[in-house]
Design a protein around this motif. Structure first.
Motif, PDB file in Angstrom:
ATOM      1  N   VAL A  38     -40.300   6.000  27.490  1.00 45.54           N
ATOM      2  CA  VAL A  38     -40.006   5.705  28.893  1.00 45.54           C
ATOM      3  C   VAL A  38     -40.277   4.240  29.163  1.00 45.54           C
ATOM      4  CG1 VAL A  38     -40.545   6.322  31.278  1.00 45.54           C
ATOM      5  CG2 VAL A  38     -40.756   8.044  29.488  1.00 45.54           C
ATOM      6  N   ASN A  39     -39.402   3.636  29.926  1.00 43.80           N
ATOM      7  CA  ASN A  39     -39.605   2.271  30.380  1.00 43.80           C
ATOM      8  C   ASN A  39     -39.756   2.292  31.901  1.00 43.80           C
ATOM      9  OD1 ASN A  39     -39.556  -0.458  30.901  1.00 43.80           O
ATOM     10  ND2 ASN A  39     -37.390  -0.716  30.455  1.00 43.80           N
ATOM     11  N   PRO A  40     -41.010   2.421  32.371  1.00 41.57           N
ATOM     12  CA  PRO A  40     -41.216   2.676  33.810  1.00 41.57           C
ATOM     13  C   PRO A  40     -40.745   1.535  34.710  1.00 41.57           C
ATOM     14  CG  PRO A  40     -43.319   2.392  32.660  1.00 41.57           C
ATOM     15  CD  PRO A  40     -42.259   2.381  31.615  1.00 41.57           C
ATOM     16  N   THR A  41     -40.766   0.306  34.220  1.00 47.52           N
ATOM     17  CA  THR A  41     -40.379  -0.804  35.088  1.00 47.52           C
ATOM     18  C   THR A  41     -38.900  -0.739  35.460  1.00 47.52           C
ATOM     19  OG1 THR A  41     -40.100  -2.205  33.135  1.00 47.52           O
ATOM     20  CG2 THR A  41     -42.170  -2.409  34.320  1.00 47.52           C
ATOM     21  N   CYS A  42     -38.082  -0.124  34.600  1.00 47.49           N
ATOM     22  CA  CYS A  42     -36.645  -0.063  34.862  1.00 47.49           C
ATOM     23  C   CYS A  42     -36.182   1.364  35.133  1.00 47.49           C
ATOM     24  CB  CYS A  42     -35.889  -0.651  33.674  1.00 47.49           C
ATOM     25  SG  CYS A  42     -34.107  -0.748  33.880  1.00 47.49           S
ATOM     26  N   GLY A  43     -36.973   2.337  34.695  1.00 50.21           N
ATOM     27  CA  GLY A  43     -36.587   3.734  34.868  1.00 50.21           C
ATOM     28  C   GLY A  43     -35.784   4.297  33.705  1.00 50.21           C
ATOM     29  N   ASP A  44     -35.755   3.576  32.595  1.00 52.98           N
ATOM     30  CA  ASP A  44     -35.014   4.060  31.425  1.00 52.98           C
ATOM     31  C   ASP A  44     -35.816   5.136  30.702  1.00 52.98           C
ATOM     32  OD1 ASP A  44     -33.288   1.858  31.913  1.00 52.98           O
ATOM     33  OD2 ASP A  44     -34.630   0.584  30.725  1.00 52.98           O
ATOM     34  N   GLU A  45     -35.097   6.098  30.143  1.00 51.44           N
ATOM     35  CA  GLU A  45     -35.741   7.192  29.441  1.00 51.44           C
ATOM     36  C   GLU A  45     -34.862   7.606  28.269  1.00 51.44           C
ATOM     37  OE1 GLU A  45     -37.571  11.311  31.049  1.00 51.44           O
ATOM     38  OE2 GLU A  45     -37.243   9.745  32.554  1.00 51.44           O
ATOM     39  N   GLY A  65     -30.508   5.617  31.964  1.00 52.79           N
ATOM     40  CA  GLY A  65     -31.098   4.327  32.263  1.00 52.79           C
ATOM     41  C   GLY A  65     -30.037   3.268  32.459  1.00 52.79           C
ATOM     42  N   CYS A  66     -30.463   2.027  32.436  1.00 52.16           N
ATOM     43  CA  CYS A  66     -29.563   0.907  32.681  1.00 52.16           C
ATOM     44  C   CYS A  66     -28.599   0.729  31.511  1.00 52.16           C
ATOM     45  CB  CYS A  66     -30.367  -0.366  32.895  1.00 52.16           C
ATOM     46  SG  CYS A  66     -31.216  -0.942  31.422  1.00 52.16           S
ATOM     47  N   SER A  67     -27.572  -0.062  31.723  1.00 48.95           N
ATOM     48  CA  SER A  67     -26.555  -0.210  30.683  1.00 48.95           C
ATOM     49  C   SER A  67     -27.116  -0.862  29.424  1.00 48.95           C
ATOM     50  CB  SER A  67     -25.354  -1.001  31.206  1.00 48.95           C
ATOM     51  OG  SER A  67     -25.766  -2.211  31.775  1.00 48.95           O
ATOM     52  N   ILE A  68     -28.116  -1.736  29.559  1.00 46.03           N
ATOM     53  CA  ILE A  68     -28.691  -2.361  28.362  1.00 46.03           C
ATOM     54  C   ILE A  68     -29.396  -1.322  27.501  1.00 46.03           C
ATOM     55  CG2 ILE A  68     -30.496  -3.949  27.551  1.00 46.03           C
ATOM     56  CD1 ILE A  68     -29.746  -5.793  29.880  1.00 46.03           C
ATOM     57  N   SER A  69     -30.171  -0.459  28.125  1.00 44.84           N
ATOM     58  CA  SER A  69     -30.915   0.535  27.347  1.00 44.84           C
ATOM     59  C   SER A  69     -29.965   1.540  26.683  1.00 44.84           C
ATOM     60  CB  SER A  69     -31.932   1.268  28.225  1.00 44.84           C
ATOM     61  OG  SER A  69     -31.284   2.060  29.214  1.00 44.84           O
ATOM     62  N   MET A  70     -28.929   1.944  27.391  1.00 40.80           N
ATOM     63  CA  MET A  70     -27.994   2.925  26.844  1.00 40.80           C
ATOM     64  C   MET A  70     -27.132   2.299  25.739  1.00 40.80           C
ATOM     65  SD  MET A  70     -28.605   5.809  28.450  1.00 40.80           S
ATOM     66  CE  MET A  70     -30.324   5.327  28.299  1.00 40.80           C
ATOM     67  N   ALA A 126     -38.019  -9.119  31.581  1.00 41.47           N
ATOM     68  CA  ALA A 126     -37.974  -7.799  32.210  1.00 41.47           C
ATOM     69  C   ALA A 126     -36.998  -6.867  31.511  1.00 41.47           C
ATOM     70  CB  ALA A 126     -37.596  -7.929  33.687  1.00 41.47           C
ATOM     71  N   ARG A 127     -36.016  -7.430  30.796  1.00 43.08           N
ATOM     72  CA  ARG A 127     -34.988  -6.587  30.180  1.00 43.08           C
ATOM     73  C   ARG A 127     -35.229  -6.315  28.696  1.00 43.08           C
ATOM     74  NH1 ARG A 127     -31.046  -5.971  33.794  1.00 43.08           N
ATOM     75  NH2 ARG A 127     -31.219  -3.864  33.013  1.00 43.08           N
ATOM     76  N   ILE A 128     -36.183  -7.011  28.102  1.00 39.67           N
ATOM     77  CA  ILE A 128     -36.422  -6.864  26.665  1.00 39.67           C
ATOM     78  C   ILE A 128     -36.819  -5.421  26.343  1.00 39.67           C
ATOM     79  CG2 ILE A 128     -37.919  -7.567  24.757  1.00 39.67           C
ATOM     80  CD1 ILE A 128     -37.962 -10.384  26.086  1.00 39.67           C
ATOM     81  N   LYS A 129     -37.656  -4.842  27.203  1.00 37.52           N
ATOM     82  CA  LYS A 129     -38.096  -3.478  26.961  1.00 37.52           C
ATOM     83  C   LYS A 129     -36.925  -2.495  27.058  1.00 37.52           C
ATOM     84  CE  LYS A 129     -42.065  -0.653  27.212  1.00 37.52           C
ATOM     85  NZ  LYS A 129     -42.992   0.054  28.085  1.00 37.52           N
ATOM     86  N   CYS A 130     -35.954  -2.801  27.923  1.00 31.82           N
ATOM     87  CA  CYS A 130     -34.744  -1.966  28.011  1.00 31.82           C
ATOM     88  C   CYS A 130     -34.045  -1.937  26.658  1.00 31.82           C
ATOM     89  CB  CYS A 130     -33.784  -2.523  29.057  1.00 31.82           C
ATOM     90  SG  CYS A 130     -34.462  -2.702  30.708  1.00 31.82           S
ATOM     91  N   ALA A 131     -33.895  -3.123  26.069  1.00 35.99           N
ATOM     92  CA  ALA A 131     -33.170  -3.244  24.806  1.00 35.99           C
ATOM     93  C   ALA A 131     -33.936  -2.609  23.651  1.00 35.99           C
ATOM     94  CB  ALA A 131     -32.884  -4.712  24.495  1.00 35.99           C
TER      95      ALA A 131
HETATM   96 ZN    ZN Z   1     -33.395  -0.878  31.684  1.00 33.39          ZN
END
Ligand code: ZN
Length: 150
Positions: A38-45, A65-70, A126-131
């Motif tokens: 889980v990435n709580p700052t962005c809501g990605d799971e 989650g966001c497009s970067i995480s997906m 902020a987006r590194i964790k998404c990736a």
């Molecule tokens: Zn994200």
């Protein structure tokens, strides 16, 4: 990085976030190593499962989650299929290094393939964790799969 290349990379991320390779329902988690991240700052799971199949690694994932995480999970799925057990650790190491480069490293497309498209993301803490979310899930699930079956 030229703006043309940056646009190409953005398009690639968009395409992967829409057509998500490896995104399948997880019906029987007992067959594989499994990791929920889980990435709580962005809501990605993401929940990702990995199983060993000879020199190959079977992987599938589900999440939101966001497009970067997906997109990152989709790209990772392709790279795992291409690299197999022999090459995947080098790919993961290269991608993690790129993500921590603060935009200063040119991506090695030979190793990273489509994952080179995330080079620009490394400029935005902020987006590194998404990736990296799917990659953390893979490392965890893969380690479990190896512990199960050598
Ligand atoms: Zn994200």
């Amino acid at each position: 990085m030229s703006s043309g290349l940056e646009q190409l990379y953005q398009q690639l991320i968009l395409d992967h976030s829409r057509t998500r390779h490896g995104n399948e329902p997880l019906t029987d988690p007992s067959w594989a190593g499994s990791s929920h991240q889980v990435n709580p700052t962005c809501g990605d799971e993401i929940t990702l499962e990995a199983a060993l199949d000879g020199d190959n690694i079977d992987v599938r994932w589900d999440g939101q989650g966001c497009s970067i995480s997906m997109a990152s999970a989709s790209v990772l799925t392709d790279l795992i299929a291409e690299s197999g057990r022999e090459g995947i650790e080098a790919v993961v190491a290269e991608f993690k290094e790129l993500m921590h480069s603060k935009g200063k490293t040119e991506p090695d497309e030979e190793v990273l393939g489509d994952a080179a498209a995330f080079a620009g993301v490394s400029k935005y803490p902020a987006r590194i964790k998404c990736a990296l979310l799917a990659w953390a899930a893979f490392e965890d699930a893969y380690a479990q799969a190896r512990a199960m079956k050598g």
